[in-house]
Write a protein that holds these residues in place. Structure first.
Motif, PDB file in Angstrom:
ATOM      1  N   UNK A   1       0.136  19.833  31.868  1.00 23.54           N
ATOM      2  CA  UNK A   1       1.174  20.856  31.834  1.00 23.54           C
ATOM      3  C   UNK A   1       1.235  21.527  30.456  1.00 23.54           C
ATOM      4  N   UNK A   2       1.270  20.725  29.409  1.00 19.39           N
ATOM      5  CA  UNK A   2       1.331  21.284  28.054  1.00 19.39           C
ATOM      6  C   UNK A   2       0.072  22.034  27.679  1.00 19.39           C
ATOM      7  N   UNK A   3      -1.087  21.513  28.089  1.00 19.20           N
ATOM      8  CA  UNK A   3      -2.361  22.144  27.758  1.00 19.20           C
ATOM      9  C   UNK A   3      -2.478  23.523  28.401  1.00 19.20           C
ATOM     10  N   UNK A   4      -2.200  23.604  29.693  1.00 20.86           N
ATOM     11  CA  UNK A   4      -2.363  24.876  30.412  1.00 20.86           C
ATOM     12  C   UNK A   4      -1.277  25.874  30.014  1.00 20.86           C
TER      13      UNK A   4
ATOM     14  N   UNK B   1      -7.166  33.986  31.238  1.00 20.35           N
ATOM     15  CA  UNK B   1      -8.460  33.389  30.882  1.00 20.35           C
ATOM     16  C   UNK B   1      -8.298  32.081  30.128  1.00 20.35           C
ATOM     17  N   UNK B   2      -7.429  32.059  29.141  1.00 19.83           N
ATOM     18  CA  UNK B   2      -7.229  30.831  28.383  1.00 19.83           C
ATOM     19  C   UNK B   2      -6.628  29.725  29.252  1.00 19.83           C
ATOM     20  N   UNK B   3      -5.686  30.078  30.130  1.00 22.94           N
ATOM     21  CA  UNK B   3      -5.075  29.065  30.997  1.00 22.94           C
ATOM     22  C   UNK B   3      -6.078  28.525  32.013  1.00 22.94           C
ATOM     23  N   UNK B   4      -6.900  29.380  32.590  1.00 27.27           N
ATOM     24  CA  UNK B   4      -7.892  28.918  33.564  1.00 27.27           C
ATOM     25  C   UNK B   4      -8.920  27.999  32.911  1.00 27.27           C
ATOM     26  N   UNK B   5      -9.361  28.353  31.733  1.00 27.42           N
ATOM     27  CA  UNK B   5     -10.323  27.501  31.034  1.00 27.42           C
ATOM     28  C   UNK B   5      -9.682  26.200  30.557  1.00 27.42           C
TER      29      UNK B   5
ATOM     30  N   UNK C   1      -7.370  24.677  32.255  1.00 29.83           N
ATOM     31  CA  UNK C   1      -7.311  23.871  33.481  1.00 29.83           C
ATOM     32  C   UNK C   1      -8.659  23.209  33.761  1.00 29.83           C
ATOM     33  N   UNK C   2      -9.740  23.909  33.517  1.00 30.12           N
ATOM     34  CA  UNK C   2     -11.071  23.314  33.685  1.00 30.12           C
ATOM     35  C   UNK C   2     -11.264  22.172  32.694  1.00 30.12           C
ATOM     36  N   UNK C   3     -10.870  22.385  31.454  1.00 32.72           N
ATOM     37  CA  UNK C   3     -10.954  21.326  30.453  1.00 32.72           C
ATOM     38  C   UNK C   3     -10.090  20.125  30.816  1.00 32.72           C
TER      39      UNK C   3
ATOM     40  N   UNK D   1     -10.808  17.692  25.546  1.00 33.26           N
ATOM     41  CA  UNK D   1     -10.138  18.902  26.021  1.00 33.26           C
ATOM     42  C   UNK D   1     -10.612  20.137  25.270  1.00 33.26           C
ATOM     43  N   UNK D   2     -10.910  19.989  24.007  1.00 37.50           N
ATOM     44  CA  UNK D   2     -11.354  21.133  23.221  1.00 37.50           C
ATOM     45  C   UNK D   2     -12.777  21.527  23.568  1.00 37.50           C
TER      46      UNK D   2
END
Length: 130
Positions: free
Chosen positions: A9-12, A37-41, A43-45, A66-67
């Motif tokens: 949750x925090x990451x996305x 774009x940043x949120x989708x990537x 989520x993949x991470x 994650x990074x």
């Protein structure tokens, strides 16, 4: 129904906010594109983090995975390496117009895993207090 882990949750959401702030310097279309774009990537991470090392792993392991499992981060690193001559000043001209895009995207990808770790820490602390 399973709940979303606080780190995810925090990451996305953190990536979405970083993209919104970065896009706010341009226009509404940039806000929408950068944040999505940043949120989708992110989520993949986060999916990669779910697989290895797991969301309950040590913070430094989770941050590293994650990074560097973020596809946008990997492509930005590759772009920065390919435009290395422009970045250090050995080459100039029109071909170097977007040479700083790689490092800028790398900087945009760094805070969201830290935000995810902060949300995970805050959630653990809140649950422990109850």
């Amino acid at each position: 129904m399973r709940r979303i882990h606080p780190f995810v949750y925090g990451h996305v959401v953190g990536a979405f906010l970083v993209g919104a702030v970065a896009g706010a310097f341009l226009d509404l279309k940039a806000v929408l594109v950068f944040s999505s774009l940043l949120a989708a990537n992110a989520a993949i991470g986060s999916l990669v983090c779910w697989w290895r090392p797991g969301f309950e792993a040590a913070g430094w392991k989770l941050w590293l995975v994650a990074t560097f499992a973020n596809p946008l981060m990997l492509s930005a690193i590759a772009f920065a390496i390919s435009s290395y001559d422009c970045l250090i000043g050995n080459q100039t001209g029109w071909n170097c117009m977007f040479a700083d895009a790689g490092p800028d995207v790398i900087q945009a990808c760094l805070p969201s895993p830290l935000i995810g770790l902060a949300v995970r820490w805050w959630r653990r602390r809140r649950v422990a207090a109850v």
